[in-house]
Design an enzyme around this catalytic site. Structure first.
Site, PDB file in Angstrom:
ATOM      1  N   ASP A  23      10.049 -29.219  40.971  1.00 22.70           N
ATOM      2  CA  ASP A  23       9.031 -30.089  40.384  1.00 22.70           C
ATOM      3  C   ASP A  23       8.062 -29.263  39.533  1.00 22.70           C
ATOM      4  O   ASP A  23       7.630 -28.180  39.945  1.00 22.70           O
ATOM      5  CB  ASP A  23       8.268 -30.759  41.538  1.00 22.70           C
ATOM      6  N   GLU A  26      12.076 -28.833  36.307  1.00 17.68           N
ATOM      7  CA  GLU A  26      11.416 -29.876  35.508  1.00 17.68           C
ATOM      8  C   GLU A  26      10.399 -29.152  34.632  1.00 17.68           C
ATOM      9  O   GLU A  26       9.334 -28.738  35.112  1.00 17.68           O
ATOM     10  CB  GLU A  26      10.717 -30.893  36.410  1.00 17.68           C
TER      11      GLU A  26
HETATM   12  C1  NOJ Z   1       6.573 -34.549  38.554  1.00 18.56           C
HETATM   13  C2  NOJ Z   1       7.238 -35.622  39.359  1.00 18.56           C
HETATM   14  O1  NOJ Z   1       8.422 -35.988  38.727  1.00 18.56           O
HETATM   15  C3  NOJ Z   1       6.251 -36.754  39.479  1.00 18.56           C
HETATM   16  O2  NOJ Z   1       6.826 -37.887  40.060  1.00 18.56           O
HETATM   17  C4  NOJ Z   1       5.078 -36.285  40.273  1.00 18.56           C
HETATM   18  O3  NOJ Z   1       4.087 -37.295  40.290  1.00 18.56           O
HETATM   19  C5  NOJ Z   1       4.477 -35.014  39.671  1.00 18.56           C
HETATM   20  N1  NOJ Z   1       5.463 -34.063  39.302  1.00 18.56           N
HETATM   21  C6  NOJ Z   1       3.572 -34.343  40.658  1.00 18.56           C
HETATM   22  O4  NOJ Z   1       4.348 -33.744  41.656  1.00 18.56           O
END
Ligand code: NOJ
Length: 527
Positions: A200, A267
């Site tokens: 993440d 990500e």
């Molecule tokens: C990215 C995630 O995909 C999202 O759903 C989340 O709210 C934020 N990161 C914080 O972890």
């Protein structure tokens, strides 16, 4: 030997919304387990990525983790997790889990300890700073979810950093103890048989050591053209992606490498292809970095074609991209692009060079639910003044039964309402219909699996009339995709249709030219 993930198709499951085995209206691990045959055989994907199922107060629906090594009771137990991995392994499915390295929940015992006193042994596990001289936040960094990224802890008189909600304090990766703890988390799940991790907001773990202000941005759009409300007013060069993250990724990679053929995908929202590619290191950092460009780019032949070309140039033979067109943070593909273009997008996603990551339900053409204000749950909508993400997180549509077959019919309700049209856009209705979205996905997945040119071959853009994108895969397939509504004549070599969004064309021979209908996509097998 090539790594498994290079030729794989990954399927993202939002555990809360996939299948509810207990009737409480919330999806769970046993529910997912009951759908392994669907995933492995009916659909035929190679790996599932599970969004967080860890203990969490659910302030951000699991992305606020209060225990990195457990299962939230709503979703089951560790034994259920082990049973799910065993069932997946038997069916030939890999399991990828979400790692949330940048922040924990404020209810994590590490943060409770850290917050308890300036002298806490865990104080420096998180980012604490004295107030600015005027008593305000230490710098101008903003939370993605709106407002300052700092909250004052009245009792200890310091601010703590949170890139998202104040319930999601940022861990300090500069502290080796934090990195060791996270390496233990990786080992915990690897020992239980997971094949890898989705990281993440991965490069956020690198932050400017001096915590300098972020400069003003030129517009209020982030690099990828997404409207980010007030967050977009700054250019996040200091709060995100400091080069120190390269070292942290190397440490993560060395833990993974100790377990053999494992996987990590970051990500990372990064519009500069060179910088984007740099997070792979020299093959010693992340295995893959998600490419969000197909998701955000304007839906034009030239725009998408130029993006793919630019990415090819940056990645070359060194890396293998990972494309996605939907996830739990974005309006659904069929909602963004419309039903016809969503079919063409499926062809593009499953035939371009790279590893596709599918979002659950997109294979049915699921659309966003219009959620009444009193049922909205996503905290982002509230804080940042942007549309919430609940609409794309609704229950998976298995059947036309009450609750769409997601929860038992006896359940009183589901945690989010089902999207409109679930009675038609469901597995049971689409499975035997050759023209359905599900059949298109299944047949594309089969073709991709059996054809090395599609799952591993090179990509070459070809000349095409305006409004049409054409590319070849390893000289074996020519993919032509229309991005316009009107029919268009396209010159083509002697070939046969391997698969088309208009299924009546499948297996037909073509020669000289063909008329592409609006938003049609055709995969031609070259003679
Ligand atoms: C990215 C995630 O995909 C999202 O759903 C989340 O709210 C934020 N990161 C914080 O972890």
């Amino acid at each position: 030997m090539e790594p498994w993930w290079k030729h794989a198709v990954i399927y993202q499951i939002y555990p809360r919304s996939f299948a509810d085995s207990t009737g409480d209206g919330i999806g769970d691990l046993m529910g997912i387990r009951s759908k392994v045959p669907y995933l492995a055989e009916t659909l035929g994907v190679d790996a599932i990525w599970l969004s967080p199922f860890y203990p969490s107060p659910q302030a951000d629906f699991g992305y606020d983790v209060s225990d990195y090594c457990g299962v939230n009771p709503e979703y089951g137990t560790l034994a259920d997790f082990d049973a799910l991995v065993a069932a997946c392994t038997e069916a030939g499915l890999k399991v990828i889990v979400d790692l949330v390295p940048n922040h924990s929940s404020d209810k994590h015992e590490w943060f409770i300890d850290s917050r308890s006193s300036i002298d806490s042994p865990k104080r420096d596990w998180y980012v604490w700073r004295d107030p600015a001289p005027d008593g305000g936040p230490p710098n101008n960094w903003l939370s993605v979810f709106g407002g300052p990224a700092w909250t004052l802890d009245e009792r200890t008189g310091q601010y703590y950093l949170h890139s998202f909600l104040e319930e999601q304090p940022d861990l300090d990766w500069r502290n080796p103890a934090v990195r060791r703890a996270m390496a233990d988390v990786l080992r915990f799940w690897l020992d239980r048989g997971v094949a890898g991790f989705r990281l993440d907001v991965a490069h956020r773990i690198g932050k400017d050591p001096e915590y300098r202000d972020d400069p003003m941005a030129e517009g209020s759009l982030d690099q990828l053209g997404k409207d980010m409300a007030d967050y977009g007013t700054l250019d996040h060069v200091n709060s995100v992606g400091h080069p120190d993250a390269h070292g942290y990724f190397k440490e993560i990679r060395s833990v993974l490498d100790g377990y053999g053929d494992t996987f990590s995908v970051g990500e990372i929202h990064e519009g500069d292809w060179e910088k984007w590619a740099s997070w792979h290191g020299d093959g010693d950092e992340l295995h893959q970095v998600f490419d969000f460009s197909l998701l955000y780019a304007p839906w034009t032949a030239e725009g998408i074609g130029d993006l793919l070309d630019a990415q090819e140039a940056a990645v070359g033979d060194r890396f293998w991209p990972n494309h996605l067109m939907g996830n739990h943070d974005e309006p659904r593909l069929a909602t963004r692009r419309g039903p016809a273009a969503a079919r063409a997008a499926a062809v593009l996603l499953l035939t371009t060079r790279g590893t596709p990551t599918l979002y659950y339900g997109d294979e049915l053409g699921m659309v966003d639910a219009d959620i009444a204000a009193d049922r909205q749950l996503d905290p982002w909508a509230e804080g940042a003044g942007v549309p919430g993400r609940d609409g794309c997180r609704t229950p998976m549509q298995w059947s036309a039964d009450p609750h769409g077959g997601f929860s038992p019919a006896t359940a009183s309700s589901t945690w989010l309402p089902l999207a409109d049209g679930f009675e038609e856009r469901c597995v049971d209705e689409q499975i035997a219909d050759h023209d359905s979205m599900l059949s298109l996905y299944r047949d594309l997945l089969t073709l991709r699996r059996v054809e090395p040119a599609l799952h591993g071959g090179d990509y070459r853009r070809r000349e095409a009339p305006d409004g049409v994108l054409a590319f070849e895969r390893a000289g074996v397939f020519l993919v032509v995709v229309s991005f316009v509504d009107d029919p268009i004549e396209v010159p083509v070599p002697d070939s046969s249709v391997a698969i088309s969004t208009d299924r009546s064309l499948d297996a037909k021979s073509v020669s000289g030219s063909l008329t592409l209908q609006g938003n049609q996509a055709i995969v031609l097998r070259l003679s």
